[in-house]
Motif scaffolding. Sequence first.
Motif, PDB file in Angstrom:
ATOM      1  N   GLU A   1       0.854  -1.188   0.000  1.00  0.00           N
ATOM      2  CA  GLU A   1       0.000   0.000   0.000  1.00  0.00           C
ATOM      3  C   GLU A   1       0.890   1.237   0.000  1.00  0.00           C
ATOM      4  O   GLU A   1       1.614   1.494   0.958  1.00  0.00           O
ATOM      5  CB  GLU A   1      -0.897   0.007   1.243  1.00  0.00           C
TER       6      GLU A   1
ATOM      7  N   THR B   1       9.059 -11.503 -13.976  1.00  0.00           N
ATOM      8  CA  THR B   1       7.802 -12.207 -14.211  1.00  0.00           C
ATOM      9  C   THR B   1       7.752 -12.779 -15.629  1.00  0.00           C
ATOM     10  O   THR B   1       8.573 -12.440 -16.488  1.00  0.00           O
ATOM     11  CB  THR B   1       6.604 -11.255 -14.025  1.00  0.00           C
TER      12      THR B   1
ATOM     13  N   ARG C   1       1.069  -8.704 -17.626  1.00  0.00           N
ATOM     14  CA  ARG C   1      -0.065  -9.130 -16.824  1.00  0.00           C
ATOM     15  C   ARG C   1      -1.019  -9.902 -17.731  1.00  0.00           C
ATOM     16  O   ARG C   1      -1.172  -9.529 -18.912  1.00  0.00           O
ATOM     17  CB  ARG C   1      -0.794  -7.942 -16.176  1.00  0.00           C
ATOM     18  N   PRO C   2      -1.610 -10.957 -17.261  1.00  0.00           N
ATOM     19  CA  PRO C   2      -1.255 -11.636 -16.006  1.00  0.00           C
ATOM     20  C   PRO C   2       0.066 -12.387 -16.178  1.00  0.00           C
ATOM     21  O   PRO C   2       0.610 -12.432 -17.276  1.00  0.00           O
ATOM     22  CB  PRO C   2      -2.425 -12.592 -15.805  1.00  0.00           C
TER      23      PRO C   2
ATOM     24  N   ASP D   1       7.225  -0.010  -9.073  1.00  0.00           N
ATOM     25  CA  ASP D   1       5.791   0.110  -9.338  1.00  0.00           C
ATOM     26  C   ASP D   1       5.069  -0.760  -8.325  1.00  0.00           C
ATOM     27  O   ASP D   1       4.844  -1.948  -8.564  1.00  0.00           O
ATOM     28  CB  ASP D   1       5.478  -0.331 -10.768  1.00  0.00           C
TER      29      ASP D   1
ATOM     30  N   ALA E   1       2.032  -1.101  -7.424  1.00  0.00           N
ATOM     31  CA  ALA E   1       0.797  -1.739  -7.879  1.00  0.00           C
ATOM     32  C   ALA E   1       1.117  -2.962  -8.733  1.00  0.00           C
ATOM     33  O   ALA E   1       0.468  -4.026  -8.596  1.00  0.00           O
ATOM     34  CB  ALA E   1      -0.045  -0.742  -8.671  1.00  0.00           C
ATOM     35  N   PHE E   2       2.105  -2.839  -9.622  1.00  0.00           N
ATOM     36  CA  PHE E   2       2.487  -3.962 -10.478  1.00  0.00           C
ATOM     37  C   PHE E   2       3.055  -5.101  -9.649  1.00  0.00           C
ATOM     38  O   PHE E   2       2.600  -6.250  -9.744  1.00  0.00           O
ATOM     39  CB  PHE E   2       3.510  -3.488 -11.511  1.00  0.00           C
TER      40      PHE E   2
ATOM     41  N   GLY F   1       2.822  -5.586  -6.442  1.00  0.00           N
ATOM     42  CA  GLY F   1       1.837  -6.080  -5.485  1.00  0.00           C
ATOM     43  C   GLY F   1       0.833  -7.018  -6.112  1.00  0.00           C
ATOM     44  O   GLY F   1       0.411  -8.018  -5.493  1.00  0.00           O
ATOM     45  N   SER F   2       0.419  -6.752  -7.353  1.00  0.00           N
ATOM     46  CA  SER F   2      -0.571  -7.620  -7.991  1.00  0.00           C
ATOM     47  C   SER F   2      -0.013  -9.016  -8.237  1.00  0.00           C
ATOM     48  O   SER F   2      -0.707 -10.020  -8.047  1.00  0.00           O
ATOM     49  CB  SER F   2      -1.041  -6.996  -9.313  1.00  0.00           C
ATOM     50  N   PHE F   3       1.256  -9.104  -8.652  1.00  0.00           N
ATOM     51  CA  PHE F   3       1.868 -10.416  -8.859  1.00  0.00           C
ATOM     52  C   PHE F   3       2.070 -11.138  -7.538  1.00  0.00           C
ATOM     53  O   PHE F   3       1.803 -12.347  -7.426  1.00  0.00           O
ATOM     54  CB  PHE F   3       3.206 -10.259  -9.580  1.00  0.00           C
TER      55      PHE F   3
ATOM     56  N   ASP G   1       0.395 -10.689  -4.755  1.00  0.00           N
ATOM     57  CA  ASP G   1      -0.911 -11.075  -4.209  1.00  0.00           C
ATOM     58  C   ASP G   1      -1.402 -12.371  -4.852  1.00  0.00           C
ATOM     59  O   ASP G   1      -1.977 -13.236  -4.177  1.00  0.00           O
ATOM     60  CB  ASP G   1      -1.936  -9.963  -4.444  1.00  0.00           C
ATOM     61  N   ARG G   2      -1.187 -12.493  -6.162  1.00  0.00           N
ATOM     62  CA  ARG G   2      -1.625 -13.705  -6.841  1.00  0.00           C
ATOM     63  C   ARG G   2      -0.844 -14.913  -6.342  1.00  0.00           C
ATOM     64  O   ARG G   2      -1.430 -15.984  -6.084  1.00  0.00           O
ATOM     65  CB  ARG G   2      -1.438 -13.546  -8.349  1.00  0.00           C
TER      66      ARG G   2
END
Length: 467
Positions: free
Chosen positions: A3, A27, A31-32, A104, A106-107, A109-111, A113-114
């Motif tokens: 956050e 990665t 995305r995804p 980044d 948000a970038f 964090g999204s990976f 989190d998944r």
Amino acid sequence: MIESLPLLGAGGCPAHGLDFTAVDIRTTGLRPGRVVELAAVRVHADGSLAGELSTLVDPGPGVPLGPALVHGITRGELDGAPPFGEVLGPLLDLCAGSVIVAHDPAFAGSFLDREIGATGVRVPALPGVSVPAAARSVVRLPNYRPATVAHALGVPAGPGSSALSGARTLARLATVLFGRYGLTFASPPVFPGLPRFAGGRLLPRAEELPAEPGWMAEAVERIPDDGAGNAYLDLLAGVVADQHLTPGEVTALAALASEAGLSEAHVRSTHEQLVTALRQIAERDGVVTAAEARELRQVATALGVAAAGDLRPAAGGKPTRVLVLGTSVAADRLRARVLAEGVQLAKKLTASVTHVVADETVPANDPRPARAAELGAVLLDVGVAPVALGFDPPPAQPALASVVSAVSAATSKLVGGRVLMGIGLLLMFIVVVAMFGGTPVGAGIFFAVFGVGALLGGWWLAEPASR
């Protein structure tokens, strides 16, 4: 997982006593996708190292890894690498009680989190900082990719494409931004409790040897950011900075963009934007070297863009290349200004450097200024460099012109007054001599009046301060 916290200049919650943990990932796609490499570097606020980890991550059998030219990882390297579940424990242990730093959030964090969600573990959001957002608040740059920010702030960027190299660079940037510039948090960071896991297994990637950056690596630092958050442009810029492109690699990159939901028109437009920006940078200083023309034509051909097809080497003298020495805010802002102006910003002293700028933090025994003078470079102080480099016009000097004019007028009056007084004295002398010689009194008085008038008028002009 991350956050982003709002930041302030002075007046907020200082970072003294806090730790930062820089996190970087590699990665399989934009995305995804899945995480194939993870690194975290924890530092204290003063920049000292508190701990770090790095590991390859096996996303599982049958998962496409994406093009190796992006992350530099092959399927063979992942044999025996731990799955993300075995990496999570050491990662959370290192991050606990610290502010997360990411390029980044948000970038990343999204990976994360998944990956965390697939393990069935719940991890609360951790306080984080976006390096580009923090850098935007202190310096104006053409773009805010990690390499560009690091170069502008005089921070050594790690070599190669590994996540550990990236995390080390982000950690250094965080300590500079909060230390040198005094950034603060709008409110005190809150550190939630994190789950603990026994054990954990890591498989670090082999360290990469530093490579000498070419013209393309420096040029991408000067490509303007369109402000739209074009992740594909950032990906392209990072790839061409490291190596030449082949048509097959471009096809693989376009496939990544398609998987991320980007249209073919967007991909084609981004290719044209990159090549056009690189050509403008090459031509801006009036000198296009053979290496610049060759590299740019190769990239344009691979991307299927005709914007550089007619580019030819053009000799026009030695291009301006500036080396800025120092760790002050003024030195940082000059480095940023050099990049923003499209001028070459050197990382070290070579024979191609034309100007060397130093600030007050450069020690007197630093051998580089003397060596630069031997190489024929122009030595400048950081305060006068923007004008000397042609970024700013020479300062207007109306006050000085007024003073010169006033002095000139005063000098003219002084000289004229003294000449007039000399004439008056000469007349008085002549009158006295003539009176003793028998000249009539009326004539003597007549000339005496002129003499006294000249004396008084000359005194009035020559002595204005006495009035």
